[in-house]
Design a protein around this motif. Structure first.
Motif, mmCIF file in Angstrom:
data_model
loop_
_atom_site.group_PDB
_atom_site.id
_atom_site.type_symbol
_atom_site.label_atom_id
_atom_site.label_comp_id
_atom_site.label_asym_id
_atom_site.label_seq_id
_atom_site.Cartn_x
_atom_site.Cartn_y
_atom_site.Cartn_z
ATOM 1 N N THR A 95 0.866 -1.174 0.000
ATOM 2 C CA THR A 95 0.000 0.000 0.000
ATOM 3 C C THR A 95 0.904 1.226 0.000
ATOM 4 O OG1 THR A 95 -0.020 0.130 2.402
ATOM 5 C CG2 THR A 95 -1.774 -1.202 1.360
ATOM 6 N N ASP A 96 0.317 2.404 -0.131
ATOM 7 C CA ASP A 96 1.110 3.633 -0.031
ATOM 8 C C ASP A 96 1.791 3.706 1.339
ATOM 9 O OD1 ASP A 96 0.407 4.399 -2.584
ATOM 10 O OD2 ASP A 96 -1.204 5.736 -1.936
ATOM 11 N N ARG A 99 4.753 1.339 1.301
ATOM 12 C CA ARG A 99 5.899 1.906 0.574
ATOM 13 C C ARG A 99 6.606 2.948 1.436
ATOM 14 N NH1 ARG A 99 2.892 0.399 -3.703
ATOM 15 N NH2 ARG A 99 1.393 2.096 -3.667
#
Length: 145
Positions: A95-96, A99
């Motif tokens: 997911t963001d 990351r």
């Protein structure tokens, strides 16, 4: 009590693994990521969409253990899954938040790598890595019917 030199290959390798794991976990602590989680996040960074089975095979990890670790990482919202063709199959990706967490952890991991290299300055680490990988390859080849 000081650590014991064990007369067992498995016991000795497990001792070494625990020492290295503890060192990396300590280095990664500010990021909130454990080294086992870091390895999975990094794997998904380079190979998004892997299934649980593919990850277990790549990491030479028991799928039950991997599933438990994936749940912890998923509950932290660092990874997400999408269904595969078979509804039991899941494809995993970062997911963001995952990351971002990995980006925060990577410099800490690099420092742990440097610390390990300094600690083991009298050991051929490239040779050690080759030897360990040969062990992994031989054990996985022996497991193939």
């Amino acid at each position: 009590m000081k650590p014991l030199k064990l007369p067992c290959y498995c016991g000795s390798i497990r001792q070494a693994s625990r020492v290295v794991t503890q060192m990396y976990d300590k280095a990664l602590k500010p990021s909130g990521v454990k080294i086992t989680q870091f390895g999975i996040l990094r794997l998904l960074k380079y190979f998004p969409g892997l299934t649980t089975g593919e990850m277990a095979e790549a990491l030479v990890m028991d799928s039950t253990t991997l599933t438990r670790t994936l749940k912890i990482i998923q509950d932290s919202k660092w990874i997400e899954s999408t269904p595969g063709e078979d509804r039991r199959e899941r494809h995993w990706s970062l997911t963001d938040e995952g990351r971002a967490r990995l980006q925060e952890a990577e410099p800490l991991w690099k420092n742990a790598q440097k610390e390990f290299t300094a600690m083991m300055n009298d050991v051929d680490l490239d040779g050690l890595t080759r030897t360990v990988f040969q062990l992994v390859q031989k054990s996985t080849e022996a497991a193939v019917p």
